[in-house]
Design a protein around this motif. Structure first.
Motif, PDB file in Angstrom:
ATOM      1  N   ASP A 118      68.163  -9.256  54.297  1.00  0.00           N
ATOM      2  CA  ASP A 118      68.058 -10.326  55.292  1.00  0.00           C
ATOM      3  C   ASP A 118      68.792  -9.937  56.568  1.00  0.00           C
ATOM      4  OD1 ASP A 118      66.593 -11.852  53.625  1.00  0.00           O
ATOM      5  OD2 ASP A 118      68.139 -13.365  53.241  1.00  0.00           O
ATOM      6  N   ASP A 120      70.599 -11.868  58.372  1.00  0.00           N
ATOM      7  CA  ASP A 120      71.787 -12.678  58.650  1.00  0.00           C
ATOM      8  C   ASP A 120      73.060 -12.139  58.004  1.00  0.00           C
ATOM      9  OD1 ASP A 120      71.271 -13.248  56.054  1.00  0.00           O
ATOM     10  OD2 ASP A 120      70.975 -15.391  56.323  1.00  0.00           O
ATOM     11  N   GLN A 122      73.843 -11.947  54.976  1.00  0.00           N
ATOM     12  CA  GLN A 122      74.272 -12.585  53.720  1.00  0.00           C
ATOM     13  C   GLN A 122      74.231 -11.564  52.589  1.00  0.00           C
ATOM     14  OE1 GLN A 122      71.768 -16.302  53.653  1.00  0.00           O
ATOM     15  NE2 GLN A 122      73.725 -17.153  53.047  1.00  0.00           N
ATOM     16  N   ARG A 221      77.332 -12.702  47.446  1.00  0.00           N
ATOM     17  CA  ARG A 221      76.601 -12.982  48.676  1.00  0.00           C
ATOM     18  C   ARG A 221      77.596 -13.475  49.713  1.00  0.00           C
ATOM     19  NH1 ARG A 221      71.258 -15.946  50.388  1.00  0.00           N
ATOM     20  NH2 ARG A 221      70.260 -14.029  51.084  1.00  0.00           N
ATOM     21  N   ARG A 224      76.331 -16.648  56.031  1.00  0.00           N
ATOM     22  CA  ARG A 224      75.505 -16.266  57.168  1.00  0.00           C
ATOM     23  C   ARG A 224      76.425 -15.841  58.309  1.00  0.00           C
ATOM     24  NH1 ARG A 224      71.107 -16.823  60.377  1.00  0.00           N
ATOM     25  NH2 ARG A 224      69.272 -16.973  59.067  1.00  0.00           N
TER      26      ARG A 224
HETATM   27 MG    MG Z   1      70.235 -16.366  54.901  1.00  0.00          MG
END
Ligand code: MG
Ligand code: UDP
Length: 347
Positions: A118, A120, A122, A221, A224
Motif C-alpha cells: 500500500d 500509505d 501501513q 501493521r 497510516r
Molecule cells: Mg491503508
C-alpha cells in the motif's frame, strides 16, 4: 509463453521468453497502488529507496499505479519518475479501485518477483527484505499476516475480523485469515494471475487459489503515514461482496436450503390449518398475527434469495460484456512505449 486464453498483445513484454531469473541479481518489482496519496507518496518513495539501498543483491523497479487520483498525486509521481530511473508510473484514465490498480501493477511488472504494497506505509517496506529472503528460500508466495493493526477504528477491526472468517467458511479455496494484499509473488504466480480474465477481482483470494508453496509472514501493521483511508464503507462493502461472490456459490445453496426449510414449515402449517378446519369446530378467525408473520417472513426470504441471484447474474452480465478491466491513460518512465501499446489491451 503467452498467458493461456488471451493472445499476447503487441509490444507486451513476454517474461517467459527472457532467460529465467538471474539468481545473483534478480529484479524485484514493487507495485504501489495510489489514490489521492499526495501527502504520503514522497515518503513512500523515500522508504522504498532506502530499502533498495539496503539490498544491493537485488535490482528494483518501483511501479506506481495512479488510480485516477484527483489531487496532486500524478504530478508528484511525474517528478519522482524524472528523478529516479527505477520508477515507472501507470496512470489510469479514472478511478477503477484498489483491486484493479493492483491488477494493472501485476500486468505491467517485469520483475522476477512482484511485491504488492500500500502507498500509505501501513505495510512497512522493511518487511519486504524478509519476504525476498523467504522467496530465495524457494517459496513462490510470501504473504503478510497482520498481528497488530494500530490506528484502525474499532468498527474496521471488528468487521474485518468477521469478514475474513465468514469468507473462509464460504469459500471453496482456503483464504488465509487477517491477510491483506501485502505480499511477494514469484513471476510464475504473476503470470498465472495475468492469464485470469475474471472481472470482480479479489486479488488475495486469487493468489491463494493459484497454489504453489505459500508462506505466511507475521508482521505488525503500522499506522497510516498521512491522509485518511481511501476505503469508505461503500468500497468496503463492494470489496466484501466481491470476495464472497467470486469465491463461492454457497450463498446460492444457502438460498435453496432456506427455501426448502420454509417449504417444509409451510406444508406443516397447511396440514395444521386443514386439520383444524375439518376436524374441529373450534375454528374462529384468530391467527391474524400468524398470517402476517408468515407473509412477511416468506416475502423477506424471497426477496433475499432473488437478491442473491441478482448478485451473481449481474456479475455474469458484466463479465459477458468483456470490457477491459481498466483503461490506462498514460505510462511514464523507462520502456513506457512498449508498455503504452498495452493500453486497454487487458481483457
Ligand atoms: Mg491503508
Ligand atoms: N487505493 C486505490 N484505489 C482506491 C482506493 C484505494 O488505489 O480506489 C489505494 C490507496 O492509495 C492505498 C491502498 O489502495 O495505497 C489501500 O487503501 P487505504 O490505505 O486507503 O485502505 P485501508 O488501509 O484504510 O483499508
Amino acid at each position: 509463453m503467452a498467458p493461456a486464453g488471451r493472445p499476447a498483445a503487441a509490444g507486451r513484454i513476454e517474461h517467459m521468453d527472457m532467460p529465467y531469473m538471474d539468481k545473483r541479481s534478480p529484479l524485484v518489482s514493487i507495485v504501489v497502488p495510489c489514490f489521492n496519496e499526495e501527502e504520503t507518496i514522497a515518503e513512500t518513495h523515500r522508504r522504498l529507496d532506502a530499502l533498495a539501498t539496503e539490498r544491493p543483491g537485488e535490482r528494483f523497479e518501483f511501479l506506481f499505479v495512479n488510480d485516477g487520483s484527483r489531487d496532486r498525486t500524478l504530478e508528484l509521481l511525474r517528478g519522482i519518475a524524472a528523478s529516479d530511473r527505477r520508477v515507472r508510473v501507470v496512470s489510469f484514465a479514472r478511478n477503477f479501485g484498489h483491486q484493479l490498480a493492483v491488477t494493472a501493477g501485476i500486468d505491467h511488472a517485469r520483475g522476477d518477483a512482484v511485491v504488492l504494497i500500500d502507498a500509505d506505509l501501513q505495510d512497512p517496506p522493511e518487511v519486504v527484505k524478509e519476504m525476498i529472503d523467504r522467496w530465495k528460500d524457494g517459496y513462490e508466495v510470501v504473504y503478510g499476516v497482520r498481528t497488530d493493526r494500530p490506528g484502525e477504528s474499532r468498527f474496521k477491526l471488528l468487521t474485518a475480523h468477521f469478514f475474513y472468517r465468514l469468507l473462509n467458511w464460504l469459500s471453496d479455496t482456503p483464504i488465509p485469515l487477517d491477510t491483506g494484499d501485502f505480499r511477494l509473488m514469484d513471476r510464475t504466480v504473476a503470470d498465472v494471475l495475468r492469464a485470469m480474465p475474471e472481472r470482480d477481482r479479489f486479488v488475495r483470494g486469487l493468489v491463494s487459489w493459484v497454489g504453489f508453496r505459500q508462506l505466511a509472514l507475521p508482521y505488525r501493521r503500522a499506522e497510516r503515514y498521512a491522509g485518511s483511508t481511501k476505503y469508505p464503507l461503500r468500497k468496503m462493502l463492494r470489496f466484501a461482496s466481491d470476495g464472497m461472490v467470486s469465491f463461492s456459490v454457497k450463498p446460492l445453496k444457502l438460498a435453496m436450503m432456506t427455501g426448502l426449510a420454509s417449504a417444509v414449515v409451510a406444508s406443516l402449517g397447511i396440514l395444521w390449518v386443514l386439520g383444524a378446519r375439518l376436524l374441529t369446530d373450534a375454528w374462529v378467525v384468530p391467527g391474524w398475527s400468524a398470517t402476517i408473520i408468515a407473509i412477511l417472513f416468506l416475502g423477506g426470504m424471497q426477496l433475499l434469495c432473488t437478491g442473491i441471484l441478482g448478485e451473481y447474474i449481474g456479475r455474469i452480465y458484466m463479465q459477458a460484456k468483456g470490457r477491459p478491466l481498466y483503461v490506462v491513460g498514460e505510462v511514464i518512465g523507462p520502456g513506457s512505449n512498449a508498455a503504452a501499446d498495452d493500453i486497454a489491451e487487458r481483457k
